[in-house]
Design an enzyme around this catalytic site. Structure first.
Site, PDB file in Angstrom:
ATOM      1  N   HIS A 135       0.823  -1.216   0.000  1.00 53.37           N
ATOM      2  CA  HIS A 135       0.000   0.000   0.000  1.00 53.37           C
ATOM      3  C   HIS A 135       0.851   1.257   0.000  1.00 53.37           C
ATOM      4  O   HIS A 135       2.035   1.214   0.329  1.00 53.37           O
ATOM      5  CB  HIS A 135      -1.000   0.033   1.168  1.00 53.37           C
TER       6      HIS A 135
ATOM      7  N   HIS B 141       3.814   7.067   3.708  1.00 56.10           N
ATOM      8  CA  HIS B 141       4.749   5.947   3.574  1.00 56.10           C
ATOM      9  C   HIS B 141       4.343   5.006   2.454  1.00 56.10           C
ATOM     10  O   HIS B 141       3.220   5.052   1.961  1.00 56.10           O
ATOM     11  CB  HIS B 141       4.905   5.174   4.904  1.00 56.10           C
TER      12      HIS B 141
ATOM     13  N   GLU C  26       7.495   0.985   5.161  1.00 56.84           N
ATOM     14  CA  GLU C  26       6.928  -0.070   6.011  1.00 56.84           C
ATOM     15  C   GLU C  26       7.168  -1.405   5.305  1.00 56.84           C
ATOM     16  O   GLU C  26       7.050  -1.497   4.079  1.00 56.84           O
ATOM     17  CB  GLU C  26       5.411   0.160   6.172  1.00 56.84           C
TER      18      GLU C  26
HETATM   19  C1  LIG Z   1      -1.205   0.287  10.762  1.00 60.13           C
HETATM   20  C2  LIG Z   1       0.047   0.267   9.947  1.00 60.13           C
HETATM   21  C3  LIG Z   1      -0.156  -0.605   8.717  1.00 60.13           C
HETATM   22  O1  LIG Z   1      -0.243  -0.141   7.572  1.00 60.13           O
HETATM   23  O2  LIG Z   1      -0.261  -1.853   8.940  1.00 60.13           O
HETATM   24  C4  LIG Z   1       0.516   1.672   9.601  1.00 60.13           C
HETATM   25  O3  LIG Z   1       0.817   2.025   8.496  1.00 60.13           O
HETATM   26  S1  LIG Z   1       0.683   2.703  10.961  1.00 60.13           S
HETATM   27  C5  LIG Z   1       1.370   4.207  10.326  1.00 60.13           C
HETATM   28  C6  LIG Z   1       1.819   5.104  11.420  1.00 60.13           C
HETATM   29  N1  LIG Z   1       3.006   4.563  12.093  1.00 60.13           N
HETATM   30  C7  LIG Z   1       4.237   4.991  11.810  1.00 60.13           C
HETATM   31  O4  LIG Z   1       4.454   5.874  10.996  1.00 60.13           O
HETATM   32  C8  LIG Z   1       5.337   4.346  12.624  1.00 60.13           C
HETATM   33  C9  LIG Z   1       6.713   4.753  12.215  1.00 60.13           C
HETATM   34  N2  LIG Z   1       6.874   6.213  12.237  1.00 60.13           N
HETATM   35  C10 LIG Z   1       7.578   6.855  13.179  1.00 60.13           C
HETATM   36  O5  LIG Z   1       8.121   6.245  14.093  1.00 60.13           O
HETATM   37  C11 LIG Z   1       7.628   8.339  13.092  1.00 60.13           C
HETATM   38  O6  LIG Z   1       6.494   8.784  12.324  1.00 60.13           O
HETATM   39  C12 LIG Z   1       8.922   8.885  12.470  1.00 60.13           C
HETATM   40  C13 LIG Z   1       9.136   8.400  11.041  1.00 60.13           C
HETATM   41  C14 LIG Z   1      10.124   8.488  13.340  1.00 60.13           C
HETATM   42  C15 LIG Z   1       8.818  10.411  12.413  1.00 60.13           C
HETATM   43  O7  LIG Z   1       8.397  10.864  13.634  1.00 60.13           O
HETATM   44  P1  LIG Z   1       8.201  12.404  13.919  1.00 60.13           P
HETATM   45  O8  LIG Z   1       7.523  13.056  12.761  1.00 60.13           O
HETATM   46  O9  LIG Z   1       7.584  12.540  15.267  1.00 60.13           O
HETATM   47  O10 LIG Z   1       9.697  12.822  14.058  1.00 60.13           O
HETATM   48  P2  LIG Z   1      10.500  14.050  13.541  1.00 60.13           P
HETATM   49  O11 LIG Z   1       9.618  15.216  13.339  1.00 60.13           O
HETATM   50  O12 LIG Z   1      11.627  14.177  14.459  1.00 60.13           O
HETATM   51  O13 LIG Z   1      10.981  13.529  12.126  1.00 60.13           O
HETATM   52  C16 LIG Z   1      12.308  13.262  11.841  1.00 60.13           C
HETATM   53  C17 LIG Z   1      12.564  13.649  10.400  1.00 60.13           C
HETATM   54  O14 LIG Z   1      11.832  12.739   9.550  1.00 60.13           O
HETATM   55  C18 LIG Z   1      10.952  13.462   8.709  1.00 60.13           C
HETATM   56  N3  LIG Z   1       9.729  12.687   8.544  1.00 60.13           N
HETATM   57  C19 LIG Z   1       8.800  12.432   9.476  1.00 60.13           C
HETATM   58  N4  LIG Z   1       7.820  11.680   8.977  1.00 60.13           N
HETATM   59  C20 LIG Z   1       8.133  11.459   7.672  1.00 60.13           C
HETATM   60  C21 LIG Z   1       7.499  10.764   6.623  1.00 60.13           C
HETATM   61  N5  LIG Z   1       6.347  10.147   6.808  1.00 60.13           N
HETATM   62  N6  LIG Z   1       8.097  10.736   5.421  1.00 60.13           N
HETATM   63  C22 LIG Z   1       9.280  11.363   5.227  1.00 60.13           C
HETATM   64  N7  LIG Z   1       9.933  12.055   6.194  1.00 60.13           N
HETATM   65  C23 LIG Z   1       9.356  12.104   7.401  1.00 60.13           C
HETATM   66  C24 LIG Z   1      10.725  14.774   9.428  1.00 60.13           C
HETATM   67  O15 LIG Z   1      10.341  15.758   8.501  1.00 60.13           O
HETATM   68  C25 LIG Z   1      12.069  15.035  10.034  1.00 60.13           C
HETATM   69  O16 LIG Z   1      12.930  15.546   9.059  1.00 60.13           O
HETATM   70  P3  LIG Z   1      13.822  16.855   9.299  1.00 60.13           P
HETATM   71  O17 LIG Z   1      14.691  16.472  10.474  1.00 60.13           O
HETATM   72  O18 LIG Z   1      14.604  17.006   8.030  1.00 60.13           O
HETATM   73  O19 LIG Z   1      12.852  17.947   9.568  1.00 60.13           O
HETATM   74 CO   LIG Z   2       0.832   1.327   6.486  1.00 57.53          CO
END
Ligand SMILES: C[C@@H](C(=O)O)C(=O)SCCNC(=O)CCNC(=O)[C@H](O)C(C)(C)COP(=O)(O)OP(=O)(O)OC[C@H]1O[C@@H](n2cnc3c(N)ncnc32)[C@H](O)[C@@H]1OP(=O)(O)O
Ligand SMILES: [Co+2]
Length: 134
Positions: free
Chosen positions: A7, A79, A130
């Site tokens: 996805h 993502h 992912e």
């Molecule tokens: C249910 C499941 C499924 O399908 O089965 C799902 O999808 S659940 C979907 C939801 N779950 C997840 O997303 C889990 C994994 N995600 C995470 O742990 C988090 O979202 C992070 C990726 C670590 C980002 O966290 P957060 O935005 O709080 O941190 P942050 O502001 O410090 O971000 C660090 C740097 O990464 C960038 N950044 C953040 N999110 C981003 C994204 N989606 N795509 C690209 N870059 C991204 C920020 O702009 C920043 O860059 P700069 O430093 O350059 O400004």
């Molecule tokens: Co997902």
């Protein structure tokens, strides 16, 4: 190692409106909304012939997508999810190549009842990845 595109996820400010646009305007098959408290999101899945679109909205406190929605108030692509046969083997190979696996590195059960892991966007050309074991 990676297989099919499972996805593409889009964070939306209003899930009902997002579902309506995909259902009525784009004519797609759209699921009901499902809360996934373990992931801090509510999801709606759009089924396309060759893949799926996951519409996401924050759920509960401390959602991992809360900051993303703040920075992208109109929503945006969040993502891509690739399928793998063996998520533990995939994780070990990625870690040995220096890639950062998010969270505690242990797979969680994802939206399709299968194990998933996330990889740091800065290690994949600015795209959050992912992996889902199928
Ligand atoms: C249910 C499941 C499924 O399908 O089965 C799902 O999808 S659940 C979907 C939801 N779950 C997840 O997303 C889990 C994994 N995600 C995470 O742990 C988090 O979202 C992070 C990726 C670590 C980002 O966290 P957060 O935005 O709080 O941190 P942050 O502001 O410090 O971000 C660090 C740097 O990464 C960038 N950044 C953040 N999110 C981003 C994204 N989606 N795509 C690209 N870059 C991204 C920020 O702009 C920043 O860059 P700069 O430093 O350059 O400004
Ligand atoms: Co997902």
């Amino acid at each position: 190692m990676i297989g099919r595109l499972n996805h593409v996820a889009i964070v939306v400010p209003d899930l009902e409106e997002g579902a309506r646009v995909y259902r009525s305007t784009l004519g797609a098959k759209v699921s009901e909304a499902v809360d996934l408290p373990d992931h801090g999101v509510t999801t709606v899945f759009v089924e396309l012939p060759n893949t799926k679109i996951e519409l996401l909205h924050p759920h509960g406190e401390g959602s991992p997508i809360a900051k993303f929605l703040e920075s992208n108030p109109s929503g945006g692509m969040h993502h891509v999810c690739y399928e793998v046969d063996d998520i533990i083997a995939a994780r070990d190979k990625l870690e040995s190549d220096g890639m950062r696996v998010l969270g505690d590195g242990e797979p969680k059960i994802g939206a399709h009842g299968k194990p998933v892991l996330f990889l740091h966007p800065k290690d994949f050309m600015g795209t959050l990845v992912e992996l889902e074991q199928v």
